[in-house]
Design an enzyme around this catalytic site. Structure first.
Site, PDB file in Angstrom:
ATOM      1  N   LYS A   1       0.848  -1.204   0.000  1.00 13.82           N
ATOM      2  CA  LYS A   1       0.000   0.000   0.000  1.00 13.82           C
ATOM      3  C   LYS A   1       0.883   1.254   0.000  1.00 13.82           C
ATOM      4  O   LYS A   1       2.081   1.179   0.290  1.00 13.82           O
ATOM      5  CB  LYS A   1      -0.895  -0.016   1.245  1.00 13.82           C
ATOM      6  CG  LYS A   1      -0.121   0.011   2.564  1.00 13.82           C
ATOM      7  CD  LYS A   1      -1.019  -0.327   3.747  1.00 13.82           C
ATOM      8  CE  LYS A   1      -0.209  -0.329   5.039  1.00 13.82           C
ATOM      9  NZ  LYS A   1      -0.957  -0.907   6.164  1.00 13.82           N
TER      10      LYS A   1
ATOM     11  N   TYR B   1      18.161  28.922   9.042  1.00 14.24           N
ATOM     12  CA  TYR B   1      17.005  29.720   9.447  1.00 14.24           C
ATOM     13  C   TYR B   1      16.864  29.722  10.970  1.00 14.24           C
ATOM     14  O   TYR B   1      17.001  28.678  11.613  1.00 14.24           O
ATOM     15  CB  TYR B   1      15.716  29.118   8.872  1.00 14.24           C
ATOM     16  CG  TYR B   1      15.509  29.391   7.404  1.00 14.24           C
ATOM     17  CD1 TYR B   1      15.399  30.678   6.905  1.00 14.24           C
ATOM     18  CD2 TYR B   1      15.407  28.326   6.511  1.00 14.24           C
ATOM     19  CE1 TYR B   1      15.185  30.911   5.556  1.00 14.24           C
ATOM     20  CE2 TYR B   1      15.185  28.541   5.159  1.00 14.24           C
ATOM     21  CZ  TYR B   1      15.081  29.842   4.687  1.00 14.24           C
ATOM     22  OH  TYR B   1      14.869  30.066   3.364  1.00 14.24           O
TER      23      TYR B   1
HETATM   24  C1  LIG Z   1      -0.219  -1.993   6.763  1.00 16.37           C
HETATM   25  C2  LIG Z   1      -0.831  -3.276   7.195  1.00 16.37           C
HETATM   26  C3  LIG Z   1      -0.040  -4.432   7.363  1.00 16.37           C
HETATM   27  C4  LIG Z   1       1.468  -4.426   7.281  1.00 16.37           C
HETATM   28  O1  LIG Z   1       2.008  -3.912   8.491  1.00 16.37           O
HETATM   29  P1  LIG Z   1       3.586  -3.854   8.738  1.00 16.37           P
HETATM   30  O2  LIG Z   1       3.704  -3.368  10.142  1.00 16.37           O
HETATM   31  O3  LIG Z   1       4.118  -2.862   7.757  1.00 16.37           O
HETATM   32  O4  LIG Z   1       4.113  -5.200   8.511  1.00 16.37           O
HETATM   33  C5  LIG Z   1      -0.694  -5.618   7.640  1.00 16.37           C
HETATM   34  N1  LIG Z   1      -2.041  -5.670   7.773  1.00 16.37           N
HETATM   35  C6  LIG Z   1      -2.815  -4.570   7.640  1.00 16.37           C
HETATM   36  C7  LIG Z   1      -4.286  -4.687   7.818  1.00 16.37           C
HETATM   37  C8  LIG Z   1      -2.237  -3.342   7.371  1.00 16.37           C
HETATM   38  O5  LIG Z   1      -3.011  -2.260   7.261  1.00 16.37           O
END
Ligand SMILES: *Cc1c(COP(=O)(O)O)cnc(C)c1O
Length: 367
Positions: free
Chosen positions: A35, A261
């Site tokens: 994702k 800055y």
């Molecule tokens: C993002 C997500 C994962 C992966 O999590 P990690 O901590 O990156 O391994 C797994 N299951 C769901 C439902 C998620 O939203």
């Protein structure tokens, strides 16, 4: 030279990390979580590199899933938040995407489907995260409704753990206990064996009793630990993303002169300051504090003064051979993003995921 700031993506490291995830859970199939543009690594490149090694990909939205399909990715894809409208559900069925269902509204959409078949639904149980999913007391009736739908072919029971990265926190055992009770209930009413999915990266590594038919590792594929204290693995994870740039200016300043800055950093001694072509416009966190480690020519130096949009300044007084054009690593192979993240009050997940479009990305290995 053109602006020297870029991210390098090491696909061999990615495959290595995936093999580690798989060797830790030899009886589970892998849903690689890609994702948010594969946590900023570039979803298409990551998917192409992993598609022969994993059983499925997971993304947040149908747009992310379609992007993969258009790029020729043919293996199954799971929509982690399910569908946001009836139209999306129609599209998901046609495309053959697996969908999470975490609320009543999504289940009710099934009734209006144009009698299409073959949908795999991932029924999400809220076991303690309190973000998405059905309560334990509703799971059996939702399962019944899903089973009764003409459109649904297969149901996977899933949950998500909220503190799997805290290896001593008993809340994970409690979540697993609730989930197992749900599985037992479903086993009594289901005509088919119940398939389950629980584990994220932290659970793959630290909670073997959470390994299900499908595991869902994300961050570990990219070579970052989900744990505050890195866990020892037989083989270490290898960071996939390296953010690099170069020194574009060098100057000597005197004690009591300030840098950047707001004049927030003042030299205590005569100092050599290197200006690097990377800033918050390149995804380097603006709130990284003075003292944040930066590798210049492979040697550790410290950020001094505020992060600008396009530049940072680094105290290189104690380093040798620094010149204009010297290479700089902000995080990656030789400097873990999780370490840098601590100086910016965040986690490695966020640093890598929010890389902006303007950065050039290159597939390859850093030195
Ligand atoms: C993002 C997500 C994962 C992966 O999590 P990690 O901590 O990156 O391994 C797994 N299951 C769901 C439902 C998620 O939203």
């Amino acid at each position: 030279m053109s602006r020297p700031t870029e991210i390098l993506i090491d696909l061999d490291a990615l495959k290595h990390n995936c093999r580690i995830a798989q060797s830790l859970a030899p009886n589970s199939k892998t849903v690689a979580v890609i994702k948010a543009d594969a946590y900023g690594h570039g979803a298409i490149d990551i998917a192409q590199a992993l598609q022969s090694q994993v059983a499925m990909f997971a993304v947040s939205s149908i747009e992310e899933a379609m992007e993969l399909r258009m790029a020729g990715i043919r293996i199954p894809i799971l929509l982690l938040e399910g569908c946001f409208s009836q139209q999306e559900l129609e599209c998901a069925v046609i495309q053959g995407f697996d969908v999470v269902m975490h609320n009543r509204e999504q289940v009710d959409m099934l009734a209006q489907l144009q009698q299409q078949k073959g949908l795999t639904v991932w029924l999400k149980v809220d076991t303690g995260m309190h973000r998405l999913g059905f309560n334990e007391s509703d799971v059996a009736s939702v399962f019944d409704d899903l089973s009764a739908s003409q459109s649904v072919n297969q149901i996977v029971l899933m949950t998500h753990l909220s503190v799997a990265d805290e290896v001593k926190n008993i809340a994970t055992q409690e979540q697993l206990g609730i989930f197992n009770r749900c599985v037992k209930q479903i086993q009594q009413i289901s005509s088919q064996p119940v398939t389950v999915s629980i584990a994220n990266s932290a659970a793959v590594q630290a909670w073997p009793n959470s390994h299900g038919d499908w595991n869902r590792p994300g961050i570990m594929l990219y070579g970052l630990s989900p744990f505050a204290e890195p866990k020892d693995l037989i083989e270490p994870l290898q960071p996939v993303m390296t953010l690099t740039s170069k020194v574009i200016a060098l100057r000597q300043i005197q004690a009591q002169q300030s840098v950047g800055y707001g004049n927030t950093w003042t030299a205590k001694r005569a100092s050599t300051i290197a200006t690097i072509a990377v800033g918050y416009g390149d995804g380097y966190p603006r709130n990284a504090k003075s003292g944040t480690p930066v590798l210049v020519n492979g040697q550790r130096a410290q950020l001094c003064g505020r992060v600008s949009m396009d530049m940072i300044t680094v105290d290189v007084t104690d380093l040798e051979n620094v010149e204009i054009g010297s290479s700089v690593e902000l995080w990656g192979k030789n400097l873990n993003a999780n370490e840098v993240a601590k100086y910016a009050d965040t986690i490695g997940y966020e640093l890598v995921t929010r890389m902006p479009k303007r950065l050039s990305r290159r597939i390859g290995q850093s030195d």
